[in-house]
Design a protein around this motif. Structure first.
Motif, short mmCIF file in Angstrom:
data_model
loop_
_atom_site.label_atom_id
_atom_site.label_comp_id
_atom_site.label_asym_id
_atom_site.label_seq_id
_atom_site.Cartn_x
_atom_site.Cartn_y
_atom_site.Cartn_z
N GLU A 12 -5.90 9.32 3.77
CA GLU A 12 -5.01 9.45 4.52
C GLU A 12 -5.36 10.81 5.29
OE1 GLU A 12 -1.40 8.78 2.72
OE2 GLU A 12 -1.57 7.00 2.72
N LYS B 258 -6.15 7.91 -2.53
CA LYS B 258 -5.28 7.63 -1.29
C LYS B 258 -4.97 8.75 -0.42
CE LYS B 258 -0.85 5.85 0.04
NZ LYS B 258 0.47 5.24 -0.70
N GLN C 41 -6.55 -2.15 2.03
CA GLN C 41 -6.44 -1.97 3.60
C GLN C 41 -7.62 -2.56 4.23
OE1 GLN C 41 -4.03 0.46 5.25
NE2 GLN C 41 -3.13 -0.76 3.81
N TYR D 180 0.83 -1.18 -0.17
CA TYR D 180 -0.08 0.16 -0.17
C TYR D 180 0.66 1.34 0.15
CZ TYR D 180 -2.94 3.81 2.16
OH TYR D 180 -3.44 4.88 2.29
N LEU E 241 -9.43 -1.99 7.50
CA LEU E 241 -9.27 -1.24 9.00
C LEU E 241 -10.40 -1.34 9.71
CD1 LEU E 241 -7.96 1.94 6.92
CD2 LEU E 241 -6.64 0.24 7.79
#
Length: 160
Positions: free
Chosen positions: A144, A140, A54, A5, A56
């Motif tokens: 984030e 992305k 991901q 990632y 999460l």
């Protein structure tokens, strides 16, 4: 091709699939292996395609793909949605309804239908400072920086 990632660029495309419930500890390893296998084989015939995922909060499955050197076709999207539908069926969860609200209450992630979320706001069970997950993000960098944000700084603020 499956890649780490962290090697994907900030503008890599993101798809967030929030689960209607937290996955059980007994399910997590198996789900992660299925997701990794899917990503490894997703567009396997395209050597320029780089993707990762991901997993999460034991609740969110996130696909991340670098589309700078290749394109994502409708068939590629269909393949990913078919895979997500299989996970829904296998684990008896909802993963495709992005209009439900996912937010933090303490250390726990809650998942509510929008009408129930509006009631929580009205009753002040959640406030503008409550952290919400914006599952409509696209890349992305947004994942984030803007995925976990306060309600007052999100599109959900219209309900305050």
């Amino acid at each position: 091709m499956f890649v780490d990632y962290s090697t994907l660029p900030e503008d890599a495309k993101v798809w967030v699939y929030p689960s209607s419930r937290k996955f059980y500890p007994t399910e997590i390893e198996e789900i992660e292996q299925k997701v990794k296998t899917f990503v490894e084989n997703w567009k396997a015939d395209d050597e320029n395609f780089k993707a990762s995922y991901q997993f999460l909060h034991n609740r969110f499955i996130i696909f991340v793909a670098d589309v700078s050197e290749t394109t994502i076709t409708n068939a590629d999207i269909d393949a990913s949605v078919s895979f997500i539908l299989e996970l829904q069926e296998t684990y008896k969860v909802e993963l495709l309804d992005k209009m439900n609200a996912c937010f933090k209450q303490g250390e726990f992630v809650q998942y509510k239908e929008l009408k129930d979320f509006k009631k929580l706001v009205k009753n002040k069970a959640v406030t503008g400072k409550t952290i919400i997950f914006d599952n409509l993000i696209n890349n992305k960098e947004d994942l984030e920086n803007f995925w976990e944000i306060s309600i007052e700084n999100s599109w959900y603020n219209r309900f305050l």
